[in-house]
Design an enzyme around this catalytic site. Structure first.
Site, PDB file in Angstrom:
ATOM      1  N   CYS A  36      -2.059  -7.725  13.213  1.00 53.11           N
ATOM      2  CA  CYS A  36      -3.060  -8.483  14.135  1.00 53.11           C
ATOM      3  C   CYS A  36      -3.105  -7.943  15.365  1.00 53.11           C
ATOM      4  CB  CYS A  36      -2.242  -9.862  14.552  1.00 53.11           C
ATOM      5  SG  CYS A  36      -2.204 -11.000  13.000  1.00 53.11           S
ATOM      6  N   ARG A  49      -5.750  -3.038  13.438  1.00 53.10           N
ATOM      7  CA  ARG A  49      -4.616  -3.863  12.958  1.00 53.10           C
ATOM      8  C   ARG A  49      -4.624  -5.123  12.262  1.00 53.10           C
ATOM      9  NH1 ARG A  49      -0.846  -2.427  16.884  1.00 53.10           N
ATOM     10  NH2 ARG A  49       0.242  -4.497  16.820  1.00 53.10           N
ATOM     11  N   TRP A  78      -4.564 -10.372  10.895  1.00 53.76           N
ATOM     12  CA  TRP A  78      -4.047  -9.967   9.493  1.00 53.76           C
ATOM     13  C   TRP A  78      -3.198 -11.164   8.893  1.00 53.76           C
ATOM     14  CZ3 TRP A  78       0.417  -8.985   6.656  1.00 53.76           C
ATOM     15  CH2 TRP A  78       0.062  -8.309   5.144  1.00 53.76           C
ATOM     16  N   ASN A 129       0.773 -12.479  17.360  1.00 53.02           N
ATOM     17  CA  ASN A 129       0.972 -11.325  16.329  1.00 53.02           C
ATOM     18  C   ASN A 129       2.322 -11.608  15.936  1.00 53.02           C
ATOM     19  OD1 ASN A 129       1.355  -8.797  14.926  1.00 53.02           O
ATOM     20  ND2 ASN A 129       1.402  -7.655  16.948  1.00 53.02           N
ATOM     21  N   GLY A 130       2.495 -11.552  14.843  1.00 50.73           N
ATOM     22  CA  GLY A 130       3.931 -11.617  14.188  1.00 50.73           C
ATOM     23  C   GLY A 130       4.278 -13.046  13.549  1.00 50.73           C
ATOM     24  N   GLU A 142       1.138  11.060  -2.144  1.00 49.88           N
ATOM     25  CA  GLU A 142       0.402  10.877  -0.993  1.00 49.88           C
ATOM     26  C   GLU A 142      -1.055  10.889  -1.454  1.00 49.88           C
ATOM     27  OE1 GLU A 142       0.632   9.690   1.693  1.00 49.88           O
ATOM     28  OE2 GLU A 142      -0.930  10.214   3.190  1.00 49.88           O
ATOM     29  N   LYS A 170      -3.639   7.820  -0.942  1.00 50.01           N
ATOM     30  CA  LYS A 170      -4.754   7.590  -0.386  1.00 50.01           C
ATOM     31  C   LYS A 170      -5.894   7.240  -1.172  1.00 50.01           C
ATOM     32  CE  LYS A 170      -3.757   8.009   2.802  1.00 50.01           C
ATOM     33  NZ  LYS A 170      -2.629   8.462   3.267  1.00 50.01           N
ATOM     34  N   GLU A 219      -5.796   3.348  -1.591  1.00 51.15           N
ATOM     35  CA  GLU A 219      -5.817   2.604  -0.294  1.00 51.15           C
ATOM     36  C   GLU A 219      -7.207   2.481  -0.045  1.00 51.15           C
ATOM     37  OE1 GLU A 219      -2.483   3.689   2.978  1.00 51.15           O
ATOM     38  OE2 GLU A 219      -3.683   5.327   2.141  1.00 51.15           O
ATOM     39  N   HIS A 231       7.446  11.854 -19.817  1.00 54.34           N
ATOM     40  CA  HIS A 231       8.239  10.699 -20.123  1.00 54.34           C
ATOM     41  C   HIS A 231       7.543   9.480 -19.996  1.00 54.34           C
ATOM     42  CE1 HIS A 231      11.541  13.257 -20.606  1.00 54.34           C
ATOM     43  NE2 HIS A 231      11.333  14.009 -19.384  1.00 54.34           N
ATOM     44  N   LYS A 287      -3.186  -1.321   9.658  1.00 54.42           N
ATOM     45  CA  LYS A 287      -2.446   0.061  10.117  1.00 54.42           C
ATOM     46  C   LYS A 287      -1.116  -0.159  10.747  1.00 54.42           C
ATOM     47  CE  LYS A 287      -3.500   4.509  11.644  1.00 54.42           C
ATOM     48  NZ  LYS A 287      -3.243   4.968  10.393  1.00 54.42           N
TER      49      LYS A 287
HETATM   50  C1  G6P Z   1       0.815   1.017   6.998  1.00 52.46           C
HETATM   51  C2  G6P Z   1      -0.317   1.932   7.188  1.00 52.46           C
HETATM   52  C3  G6P Z   1       0.035   3.347   6.367  1.00 52.46           C
HETATM   53  C4  G6P Z   1       1.390   3.840   6.989  1.00 52.46           C
HETATM   54  C5  G6P Z   1       2.611   2.672   6.826  1.00 52.46           C
HETATM   55  C6  G6P Z   1       3.944   2.985   7.689  1.00 52.46           C
HETATM   56  O1  G6P Z   1       0.835   0.759   5.382  1.00 52.46           O
HETATM   57  O2  G6P Z   1      -1.569   1.337   6.519  1.00 52.46           O
HETATM   58  O3  G6P Z   1      -0.865   4.206   6.692  1.00 52.46           O
HETATM   59  O4  G6P Z   1       1.837   4.922   6.402  1.00 52.46           O
HETATM   60  O5  G6P Z   1       2.012   1.412   7.179  1.00 52.46           O
HETATM   61  O6  G6P Z   1       3.349   2.957   8.967  1.00 52.46           O
HETATM   62  P1  G6P Z   1       4.145   3.824  10.072  1.00 52.46           P
HETATM   63  O7  G6P Z   1       3.104   3.516  11.288  1.00 52.46           O
HETATM   64  O8  G6P Z   1       5.333   3.393  10.280  1.00 52.46           O
HETATM   65  O9  G6P Z   1       3.757   5.270   9.840  1.00 52.46           O
END
Ligand code: G6P
Length: 610
Positions: free
Chosen positions: A2, A27, A72, A98-99, A483, A487, A490, A506, A605
């Site tokens: 948010c 956000r 969000w 927000n929260g 990673e 990606k 996501e 395994h 994010k």
């Molecule tokens: C969210 C974002 C990710 C990020 C993660 C941790 O899930 O979408 O891209 O890696 O949070 O966030 P931070 O800001 O603590 O790296």
């Protein structure tokens, strides 16, 4: 999660708030809304969906005081009713939040008994009515009613409240969620981060946890939760407006992927001098002795930052010979971890706001650990609550899928621990100089890795309809496999799993057939022969193999369906370049599938809820 914005001044608030919401949309983008005070009226417009839907909505736009929100969803599905701002029952107050208000259930029951009704499922609507009720029954000013209400609230919040009874005022407060105030003569701005503010002013105050601010057109006052006036610390923002724009790229994510040669160089600028062999990281100097004497290091993080921690585990143990444990912050905080007084805990975070990481830090601090932050966002909560820390200096990352923050985190962590290894004497001077020189070359090697873009675009056309992917790597490239899979998940919504290549037999090997793309990160390193055997095992079962390999590899190109070349570097630095083709692969596949690359569904994010 948010984003909230606020404006009070002489200008038209609507356009300032709308633009601010667009900047904060990363956000959360489930719904958006704005509340404006015009004379004695309080006008609210809110819409499910992205800010563009709000912009298209027919609404009253007059007023020079207002608040806005991009959501969000936590409590209640994304729809117009649950969208913020929320209005109190008597129509006098509007709030954005927000929260999470954890005790909203019991507050709601009490309010219902008093005759309050609720049109949304949100915790926020409960809070605004709680404030209204306190204001009515105790005849308090808006700021006092907010303070009393918040003293009875359990949870995390950043809120902004306006009242049609008090039209020259915004009251805002934070606990656990960020809030920044922008200062300009006769105008004040409010936002979850500095991005909506930077085009108006670079003078800002980051509100501290528990503080409440009152903004009027003439002045602003900050008090703590006990109503004691505070002296705000005014900072000058260093973000440039162009860092918040796409700069000619189609997406922020692409800009950020292609920006990596520069962002990696920015991380090293003023810190690493290859000619003199000097490596200085100012932010953590007072704890350098503690680091040298550490018996072990704990790393806490989430998401991509956790993957950066996993890579760091490999090079810290190799270079410094200190045992490292990498923990998901969300697990760490709930499992009574063993932390000794003086243990070193490193918190890695791009946003500096991730709720689980923040909670893990608090736990570690309570148990006597020294907590160091590796954070990108200047002034963020994690940067403020850690004992010391170092910023990445990678610039704002706006695409929800993290890219340049990952390589920046690796660069900064590598610098810290290469230096430490040198001081501890766990690596020889010539090895130190060799690695330092190699680190200095990473920006140009990242630029070389980016040259595969066109080829990756072509490969993506063949793979875009796959329903599953496997990503396999060994050693330093194992976290890179994780990673790469993250990606793809996501932004393309294709199921993908990362695995250590040797673990394939395994379990995951059962999934392999002629439909299954398997991405091998097969750069030349100590386990190259082993990964060749793993590729063979996949090819025998007719899997489609995409291998990223280092220039001059004579074997792999003959075995696989597609190759992507990455430049040679030391294996401990390889993740900095081997991740780049995987970022591009996920970008192009997502683009071909027509997803929203920068704002993938359901994600945000900055994850400020547990
Ligand atoms: C969210 C974002 C990710 C990020 C993660 C941790 O899930 O979408 O891209 O890696 O949070 O966030 P931070 O800001 O603590 O790296």
């Amino acid at each position: 999660m948010c984003g909230i914005v606020g404006y009070i001044g002489t200008k038209d608030a609507y356009s300032i708030l709308l633009k601010g919401l667009k900047r904060l949309e990363y956000r959360g983008y489930d719904s958006a809304g704005i509340a404006l005070i015009d004379d004695l009226n309080l006008n609210i417009t809110k819409k499910e969906g992205k800010v563009i839907r709000l912009e298209e909505a027919d609404c009253k736009k007059e007023g020079s005081v207002g608040i806005g929100h991009t959501r969000w969803a936590t409590h209640g599905e994304p729809n117009d009713e649950n969208a913020h701002p929320h209005l109190s029952n008597n129509g006098s107050l509007a709030i954005v939040h927000n929260g999470i208000i954890e005790n909203y259930g019991s507050l709601k029951i009490e309010l219902k008994k008093k005759g309050y009704h609720f049109s949304s499922e949100t915790d926020t609507e409960v809070l605004v009515n709680f404030i209204e009720d306190i204001q009515k029954t105790e005849s308090l000013s808006l700021e006092d009613a907010v303070r009393v209400a918040l003293s009875k609230v359990v949870g995390a919040y950043a809120i902004a409240v306006i009242s049609k009874e008090d039209t020259n005022k915004i009251v805002a407060a934070r606990k656990g969620s960020p809030l920044v105030i922008g200062l300009k003569n006769g105008e004040y701005f409010l936002a979850s981060d500095a991005s909506p503010i930077v085009e108006h002013t670079n003078e800002v105050v980051y509100l501290n946890d528990g503080e409440i601010v009152v903004l009027t057109k003439e002045n602003y006052f900050v008090k703590d939760a006990k109503d004691i006036p505070q002296t705000p610390y005014v900072q000058t923002l260093e973000i440039k407006l162009e860092e918040l724009e796409k700069g000619g790229y189609d997406h922020f994510m692409l800009k950020e992927i292609f920006g990596q040669p520069d962002s990696i160089a920015d991380c090293m600028r003023g810190r690493l001098n290859v000619d003199t062999g000097n490596l200085v990281l100012g932010g953590i100097q007072s704890y350098s002795k503690a680091l040298q004497n550490a018996d072990r290091i704990l790393i806490v993080a989430c998401g991509t930052s956790w993957h950066a921690g996993l890579v760091a585990e490999y090079f810290i143990e190799e270079l410094c010979r200190i045992p490292v444990e990498v923990e998901y912050a969300s697990e760490f905080r709930y499992r009574n971890p063993i932390i000794k007084e003086g243990d070193i805990v490193i918190a890695i975070s791009q946003s500096g706001e991730t709720a689980d990481t923040l909670a893990a830090i608090e736990l570690a601090k309570d148990r006597g650990a020294i907590v160091l932050g590796v954070v990108n966002t200047v002034g963020s909560s994690i940067a403020r609550v850690t004992h010391e820390g170092t910023y990445l200096h990678a610039g704002p990352e706006i695409g929800v899928a993290s890219t340049k923050a990952f390589t920046a985190q690796l660069t900064v962590l590598y610098m810290i621990f290469l230096k430490l290894a040198f001081h501890k004497g766990t690596i020889a001077q010539n090895k130190y100089r060799q690695l330092l020189t190699e680190l200095g070359k990473i920006p140009e090697k990242a630029a070389i890795a980016l040259k595969s873009n066109e080829k990756i675009k072509e490969i993506s056309k063949r793979l875009k309809d796959a329903r599953n992917f496997l990503y396999l790597g060994r050693g330093y490239n194992f976290p890179v496999a994780l990673e790469g899979a993250l990606k793809l998940k996501e932004i393309s919504y294709i199921h993908a799993e990362g695995y250590p290549a040797a673990e394939m037999k395994h379990g995951p090997i059962a999934l392999i057939d002629e439909q299954m793309p398997v991405v091998f990160i097969a750069t030349k390193d100590g386990s190259h022969d082993k990964i060749i055997s793993n590729i063979q095992e996949v090819k025998t079962r007719k899997g489609i193999v995409i291998a990223s390999e280092t220039k001059g590899d004579a074997v792999i190109p003959k075995m696989v369906d597609y190759t992507i070349e990455v430049p040679v570097t030391h294996e401990s630095l390889m993740p900095l370049v081997s991740v780049i083709p995987l970022q591009l692969l996920s970008y192009h596949i997502a683009l071909l599938r027509g997803t929203n690359v920068d704002q993938p569904r359901n994600l945000a994010k900055s994850v400020t809820v547990e």
